[in-house]
Design an enzyme around this catalytic site. Structure first.
Site, PDB file in Angstrom:
ATOM      1  N   LYS A 116     -20.179 -40.965  -6.348  1.00  0.00           N
ATOM      2  CA  LYS A 116     -19.465 -42.234  -6.500  1.00  0.00           C
ATOM      3  C   LYS A 116     -17.975 -42.093  -6.190  1.00  0.00           C
ATOM      4  O   LYS A 116     -17.365 -43.011  -5.649  1.00  0.00           O
ATOM      5  CB  LYS A 116     -19.644 -42.796  -7.916  1.00  0.00           C
ATOM      6  CG  LYS A 116     -21.032 -43.385  -8.149  1.00  0.00           C
ATOM      7  CD  LYS A 116     -21.066 -44.199  -9.415  1.00  0.00           C
ATOM      8  CE  LYS A 116     -22.447 -44.754  -9.686  1.00  0.00           C
ATOM      9  NZ  LYS A 116     -22.571 -45.345 -11.027  1.00  0.00           N
ATOM     10  N   LYS A 208     -31.717 -43.576  -1.412  1.00  0.00           N
ATOM     11  CA  LYS A 208     -32.126 -44.391  -2.562  1.00  0.00           C
ATOM     12  C   LYS A 208     -31.810 -45.875  -2.319  1.00  0.00           C
ATOM     13  O   LYS A 208     -30.763 -46.177  -1.741  1.00  0.00           O
ATOM     14  CB  LYS A 208     -31.330 -43.879  -3.769  1.00  0.00           C
ATOM     15  CG  LYS A 208     -31.809 -44.342  -5.101  1.00  0.00           C
ATOM     16  CD  LYS A 208     -30.968 -43.714  -6.199  1.00  0.00           C
ATOM     17  CE  LYS A 208     -29.575 -44.307  -6.272  1.00  0.00           C
ATOM     18  NZ  LYS A 208     -28.805 -43.953  -7.464  1.00  0.00           N
ATOM     19  N   LYS A 211     -27.544 -50.760  -5.091  1.00  0.00           N
ATOM     20  CA  LYS A 211     -26.768 -52.007  -5.134  1.00  0.00           C
ATOM     21  C   LYS A 211     -25.653 -51.995  -4.111  1.00  0.00           C
ATOM     22  O   LYS A 211     -25.185 -53.033  -3.678  1.00  0.00           O
ATOM     23  CB  LYS A 211     -26.098 -52.146  -6.519  1.00  0.00           C
ATOM     24  CG  LYS A 211     -27.060 -52.375  -7.655  1.00  0.00           C
ATOM     25  CD  LYS A 211     -26.336 -52.332  -9.010  1.00  0.00           C
ATOM     26  CE  LYS A 211     -27.337 -52.424 -10.145  1.00  0.00           C
ATOM     27  NZ  LYS A 211     -26.766 -52.295 -11.474  1.00  0.00           N
TER      28      LYS A 211
END
Ligand code: TYM
Length: 354
Positions: A116, A208, A211
């Site tokens: 992230k 994956k 969002k």
């Protein structure tokens, strides 16, 4: 080892674009857990959401939308406790105490932070770095024994177990002195499993479903209309081979494996059972069947979410009721933790009451 009452906790971030991975890997399983004879707590983790920038007005809407998704999927707020994290101050309070238990080396190993934060690590918030410690606090504020999550949360749950273990060891004398036996926190069991523990992108079976994927075609959003769902499945990346008749034949075919896993999870069956019906079929046969199944499963949820979000007052009342019930449990844990750690606090200690 002390015996702990079974208690289920899990959380979802209100960061927008709730997708099929969140539904199959987490929310659908939250609903199934309600059949167990255990208290379940399902939390909209807004404190986690602000570890990256959130527009305040949008955030409020997203908190209500995740709550609506919980209810529309079948979480019963009378039976389970549904609330948003920031309404229960004990989460942040316990996180601070756990900051003093967790070690820097443990957090430095967290792969999700590295992903992230990306290259611009110096510019990431301290909250993003501390994210897994707050997660441990969420879980252990209720001394939860079981946590249903998708596979990407495995490492965070291992950290929760390490924090519980270290707290139990560091304070073992005080824990016993306060009448909690040989362990105050349970060593929480992650519940990761089923055919959709890791739902992959529809555009790239090695990534994956997320969002934050810039391509909306990579994911099915819970708010997508029936036409959009069907179109995204029709356009999903595949390979030219027909489906195999055995699960072993899905190896090295990430896109085929993903679509079969999605079908299995939606239908509540195994990959083997899907291949029993579709082994040898071309994607031109399988994709329409999957699209039908996805639309029949998801369209009613989207419809119910629209109905619920049109009445924010009702959602806020559900959250307020849940927060009150959650706080009753979390406050007892925090009182006990403060006694164990050696703080002086207002009101009689649990030991004195006993
Ligand atoms: P979040 O909001 O990122 O994800 C919510 C849940 O969805 C699962 N998930 C997936 N499952 C399968 N395939 C995917 N592609 C996929 N993407 C997401 C996640 O594993 C998760 O179960 N950090 C948590 C939120 C949290 C939490 C907690 C969870 C905060 N405190 C305490 C459990 C207990 C998270 O990943 O949220």
């Amino acid at each position: 080892m002390a015996a702990f009452t079974e208690l289920v906790f899990s959380g979802v971030q209100p960061t927008g674009n709730l997708h099929l991975g969140n539904y199959l890997g987490a929310v659908k399983r939250f609903v199934e857990m309600q059949a167990r004879d255990a208290q379940c707590l399902y939390c909209v983790v807004d404190l986690h959401a602000i570890t990256v920038w959130q527009d305040p007005e949008a955030l409020r809407g997203q908190i209500r939308e995740v709550t609506a998704a919980f209810l529309a999927s079948g979480i019963d707020p009378a039976r389970s406790i549904v609330f948003n994290q920031s309404q229960v101050p004990q989460h942040a309070e316990l996180a601070w105490i756990f900051n003093c238990v967790a070690r820097l080396g443990w957090l430095n190993r967290m792969t999700q932070f590295k992903e992230k934060a990306g290259k611009d690590r110096e510019n990431a918030s301290i909250g993003l770095y501390d994210y897994p410690v707050l997660m441990a606090a969420d879980i252990l504020a209720y001394r939860a024994t079981h946590v249903p999550v998708g596979e990407d949360q495995k490492q965070h749950l291992e950290l929760t177990r390490d924090i519980a273990q270290k707290f139990n060891t560091d304070f073992s004398g005080s824990i016993a002195a306060h009448g909690h036996g040989d362990a105050f926190f349970p060593i929480t069991e992650p519940l990761i499993g089923g055919p959709a523990a890791r739902v992959m992108s529809l555009r790239d079976g090695t990534k994956k479903m997320s969002k934050s994927d810039p391509s909306d075609n990579a994911r099915i959003n819970l708010t997508d209309e029936a036409d959009t769902i069907a179109q995204k499945i029709r356009r999903a990346k595949t390979d030219p081979e027909p489906l195999p008749s055995e699960v072993a034949g899905l190896k090295d075919r990430p896109e085929a494996d993903n679509l079969v896993g999605i079908y299995a999870a939606l239908a509540g069956i195994t990959r083997e059972e899907v291949l029993r019906d579709f082994g040898g079929a071309q994607f031109s046969t399988f994709k329409p069947a999957l699209a039908d199944l996805a639309v029949t499963s998801l369209a009613p949820i989207a419809g119910e979410m629209r109905r619920l979000t049109a009445d924010p007052g009702h959602i806020d009342a559900v959250l307020a009721d849940g927060a009150g019930r959650a706080e009753t449990i979390a406050a007892q844990t925090l009182d006990a933790v403060k006694d164990i750690v050696g703080f002086v606090r207002r009101g009689p200690s649990l030991q004195a009451v006993r």
